[in-house]
Motif scaffolding. Structure first.
Motif, mmCIF file in Angstrom:
data_model
loop_
_atom_site.group_PDB
_atom_site.id
_atom_site.type_symbol
_atom_site.label_atom_id
_atom_site.label_comp_id
_atom_site.label_asym_id
_atom_site.label_seq_id
_atom_site.Cartn_x
_atom_site.Cartn_y
_atom_site.Cartn_z
ATOM 1 N N UNK A 1 0.751 -1.189 0.089
ATOM 2 C CA UNK A 1 -0.156 -0.067 -0.067
ATOM 3 C C UNK A 1 0.733 1.271 -0.045
ATOM 4 N N UNK A 2 0.467 2.222 -0.946
ATOM 5 C CA UNK A 2 1.502 3.328 -1.020
ATOM 6 C C UNK A 2 1.982 4.126 0.179
ATOM 7 N N UNK A 3 1.137 4.321 1.159
ATOM 8 C CA UNK A 3 1.630 4.986 2.271
ATOM 9 C C UNK A 3 2.643 4.192 3.192
ATOM 10 N N UNK A 4 2.307 2.899 3.306
ATOM 11 C CA UNK A 4 3.376 1.943 4.001
ATOM 12 C C UNK A 4 4.401 2.080 3.301
ATOM 13 N N UNK A 5 4.557 2.078 1.971
ATOM 14 C CA UNK A 5 5.734 1.906 1.043
ATOM 15 C C UNK A 5 6.561 3.272 1.414
ATOM 16 N N UNK A 6 5.830 4.337 1.539
ATOM 17 C CA UNK A 6 6.599 5.749 1.581
ATOM 18 C C UNK A 6 7.279 5.656 2.936
ATOM 19 N N UNK A 7 6.433 5.200 3.979
ATOM 20 C CA UNK A 7 7.186 4.897 5.381
ATOM 21 C C UNK A 7 8.028 4.047 5.503
ATOM 22 N N UNK A 8 8.131 3.001 5.065
ATOM 23 C CA UNK A 8 9.165 2.101 4.843
ATOM 24 C C UNK A 8 10.390 2.644 4.281
ATOM 25 N N UNK A 9 10.357 3.205 3.195
ATOM 26 C CA UNK A 9 11.422 3.849 2.553
ATOM 27 C C UNK A 9 11.937 4.920 3.220
ATOM 28 N N UNK A 10 11.011 5.932 4.111
ATOM 29 C CA UNK A 10 11.763 6.870 5.023
ATOM 30 C C UNK A 10 12.372 6.308 6.020
ATOM 31 N N UNK A 11 11.889 5.171 6.621
ATOM 32 C CA UNK A 11 12.352 4.667 7.995
ATOM 33 C C UNK A 11 13.652 3.894 7.595
ATOM 34 N N UNK A 12 13.905 3.194 6.496
ATOM 35 C CA UNK A 12 14.829 2.549 6.200
ATOM 36 C C UNK A 12 15.963 3.529 5.413
ATOM 37 N N UNK A 13 15.756 4.131 4.399
ATOM 38 C CA UNK A 13 16.426 4.734 3.323
ATOM 39 C C UNK A 13 17.175 6.045 4.175
ATOM 40 N N UNK A 14 16.311 6.641 4.713
ATOM 41 C CA UNK A 14 16.723 7.933 5.360
ATOM 42 C C UNK A 14 17.938 7.833 6.378
ATOM 43 N N UNK A 15 18.117 7.082 7.130
ATOM 44 C CA UNK A 15 19.018 6.716 7.968
ATOM 45 C C UNK A 15 20.345 6.199 7.255
ATOM 46 N N UNK A 16 20.164 5.295 6.404
ATOM 47 C CA UNK A 16 21.057 4.783 5.649
ATOM 48 C C UNK A 16 21.855 5.972 4.805
ATOM 49 N N UNK A 17 21.192 6.827 4.218
ATOM 50 C CA UNK A 17 21.636 7.942 3.424
ATOM 51 C C UNK A 17 22.413 8.817 4.368
ATOM 52 N N UNK A 18 21.878 9.168 5.690
ATOM 53 C CA UNK A 18 22.346 10.024 6.520
ATOM 54 C C UNK A 18 23.902 9.610 7.307
ATOM 55 N N UNK A 19 23.862 8.194 7.391
ATOM 56 C CA UNK A 19 25.186 7.828 7.905
ATOM 57 C C UNK A 19 26.180 7.508 6.746
ATOM 58 N N UNK A 20 25.749 7.370 5.441
ATOM 59 C CA UNK A 20 26.736 7.262 4.466
ATOM 60 C C UNK A 20 27.280 8.365 4.312
ATOM 61 N N UNK A 21 26.528 9.729 4.189
ATOM 62 C CA UNK A 21 26.867 10.923 3.842
ATOM 63 C C UNK A 21 27.780 11.415 4.901
ATOM 64 N N UNK A 22 27.376 11.265 6.001
ATOM 65 C CA UNK A 22 28.480 11.353 7.382
ATOM 66 C C UNK A 22 29.838 10.716 7.207
#
Length: 72
Positions: free
Chosen positions: A19-40
């Protein structure tokens, strides 16, 4: 290597069917921290490499405060 392709196809199919809202939530919960720590990590690695390649003898990477901002 076929098992990896089959596994990835299964994950991809599962993601597409969410379901689209679940997909967006999952992407934000997983991808946002991964990108944050990779950039750091990349920021610190590039600072360290720059300090080693500079012409100034005994240069150190930029000094950071506990909040992560440069001290100038």
């Amino acid at each position: 290597m076929d098992w990896l392709f089959e596994w990835w196809d299964g994950v991809e199919l599962w993601l597409v069917q969410l379901w689209y809202p679940l997909l967006v939530t999952l992407v934000l919960v997983v991808l946002l921290p991964v990108c944050w720590y990779l950039a750091r990590f990349l920021d610190r690695a590039i600072d360290g490499i720059g300090a080693k390649l500079t012409r100034v003898r005994d240069a150190e990477p930029p000094v950071r405060t506990p909040r992560g901002t440069d001290v100038s």
